[in-house]
Design a protein around this motif. Structure first.
Motif, PDB file in Angstrom:
ATOM      1  N   GLY A  97      -3.234   0.743   7.143  1.00  0.00           N
ATOM      2  CA  GLY A  97      -4.389   0.633   7.858  1.00  0.00           C
ATOM      3  C   GLY A  97      -3.966   1.598   8.872  1.00  0.00           C
ATOM      4  O   GLY A  97      -4.836   2.348   9.615  1.00  0.00           O
ATOM      5  N   ARG A  98      -2.660   1.720   9.206  1.00  0.00           N
ATOM      6  CA  ARG A  98      -2.476   2.742  10.288  1.00  0.00           C
ATOM      7  C   ARG A  98      -2.761   4.334   9.796  1.00  0.00           C
ATOM      8  O   ARG A  98      -2.988   4.974  10.532  1.00  0.00           O
ATOM      9  N   ASP A  99      -2.243   4.422   8.337  1.00  0.00           N
ATOM     10  CA  ASP A  99      -2.465   5.789   8.069  1.00  0.00           C
ATOM     11  C   ASP A  99      -3.826   6.080   7.910  1.00  0.00           C
ATOM     12  O   ASP A  99      -4.163   7.502   8.225  1.00  0.00           O
ATOM     13  N   HIS A 100      -4.725   5.233   7.607  1.00  0.00           N
ATOM     14  CA  HIS A 100      -6.175   5.637   7.710  1.00  0.00           C
ATOM     15  C   HIS A 100      -6.699   5.973   9.068  1.00  0.00           C
ATOM     16  O   HIS A 100      -7.217   6.795   9.118  1.00  0.00           O
ATOM     17  N   LEU A 101      -6.164   5.270  10.023  1.00  0.00           N
ATOM     18  CA  LEU A 101      -6.480   5.455  11.432  1.00  0.00           C
ATOM     19  C   LEU A 101      -5.913   7.095  12.044  1.00  0.00           C
ATOM     20  O   LEU A 101      -6.668   7.382  12.747  1.00  0.00           O
TER      21      LEU A 101
END
Length: 301
Positions: A41-45
């Motif tokens: 999730g953090r990587d996508h953001l």
């Protein structure tokens, strides 16, 4: 002689600190999986918006490919069990491409982003919700563009469109139930993304390509066979339906299926997968994403 060999084998299984040397696991345990969800999730953001949107369109395109493949495999199959199995396997191809390629699918984000939010304090940035919205729109655009290309290509036989018509009737059967049908779609959407959340769960658990594909297939076959309403999957079917048939209008697809299904998908993925496991394993989640750290066990435990 045999006894000496057994003793040597036992000695080799014991490490220098006196512990038994067991082979390493070939999969992640649940707390590690939730941890990975948060990391993803953090990587996508962290990606630029243009990259996020392109990956969302890519995921939507895979949904149309999966929808087409599921219909093609089921054409002419009379036995219901085999029909559902082949249809589910066809759609699993689309999900496998999404999960392995890192494409951004709305229903997967419903699991990944809540896992990030539930394990990070005071994280209420507008960028998160803009990303959520952009993913949804990107999925729709990608699904529709591929449907247009498939129609222009003229590759599919008439038998495909007859089968597609039956699929659409099956997806839109809730129209006959009025307001009750709208809520039935919502509940069906909860079940659908609970299963797709578990597909993401199993896929993340696996450490090799074969395991990831198998982890994708099992829940996808189940949700397809059960006719559970999965908004991203329906984007693929409906994109083909809008171009190939006039049996339903675009606003019936959107307002009477996609919207209630999407609400249900948010609940199914965010609460029944992400929140449930985040809470159950909160003491074990130990990356920088989490507020809590694993508590040290007492010496007498």
């Amino acid at each position: 002689m045999a006894d000496e060999e057994k003793n040597q084998a036992k000695e080799q299984d014991v490490t220098s600190n006196g512990k038994v040397d067991r082979p390493s696991r070939q999969f992640y345990i649940p707390s590690q999986i939730i941890d990975e969800f948060g990391e993803k999730g953090r990587d996508h953001l962290s990606k630029p918006f243009s990259g996020q949107f392109l990956l969302a369109m890519t995921a939507g395109s895979f949904m149309t490919f999966g929808a087409v493949f599921s219909v093609l495999l089921a054409v002419g199959v009379e036995t219901k069990g085999i029909y559902h199995l082949l249809s589910g396997l066809g759609f699993a191809a689309g999900y496998a491409m999404v999960f392995v390629s890192g494409a951004v699918l709305f229903t997967e984000i419903n699991v990944l982003l809540p896992s990030y939010l539930f394990n990070k304090a005071n994280l209420m940035k507008k960028s998160i919700y803009r990303f959520w919205y952009a993913t949804y729109i990107g999925n729709i655009i990608g699904a529709f563009l591929v449907a247009v290309l498939i129609q222009i290509s003229g590759s599919l036989a008439p038998e495909f469109y007859s089968e597609l018509s039956m699929y659409l009737d099956h997806k839109m059967k809730f129209l006959d139930h009025g307001v009750k049908g709208w809520f039935q779609v919502l509940v069906s959407g909860i079940l659908a993304n609970w299963l797709i959340g578990m597909a993401a769960f199993l896929t993340t658990a696996a450490r090799d390509f074969t395991g990831k594909v198998l982890g994708t297939i099992l829940p996808v076959v189940l949700f397809v066979a059960g006719n559970f309403q999965h908004s991203a999957a329906n984007m693929g079917y409906f994109s083909m339906g809008i171009l190939a048939s006039d049996q339903y209008t675009w606003y019936e697809y959107v307002f009477l299926n996609l919207i209630p299904a999407s609400i249900g998908n948010l609940i199914g993925g965010g609460i029944l997968v992400s929140l449930l496991f985040s809470y159950a394993y909160k003491e074990d989640i130990q990356t920088s994403l989490g507020q809590g750290k694993r508590k040290k066990k007492k010496a007498n435990q």
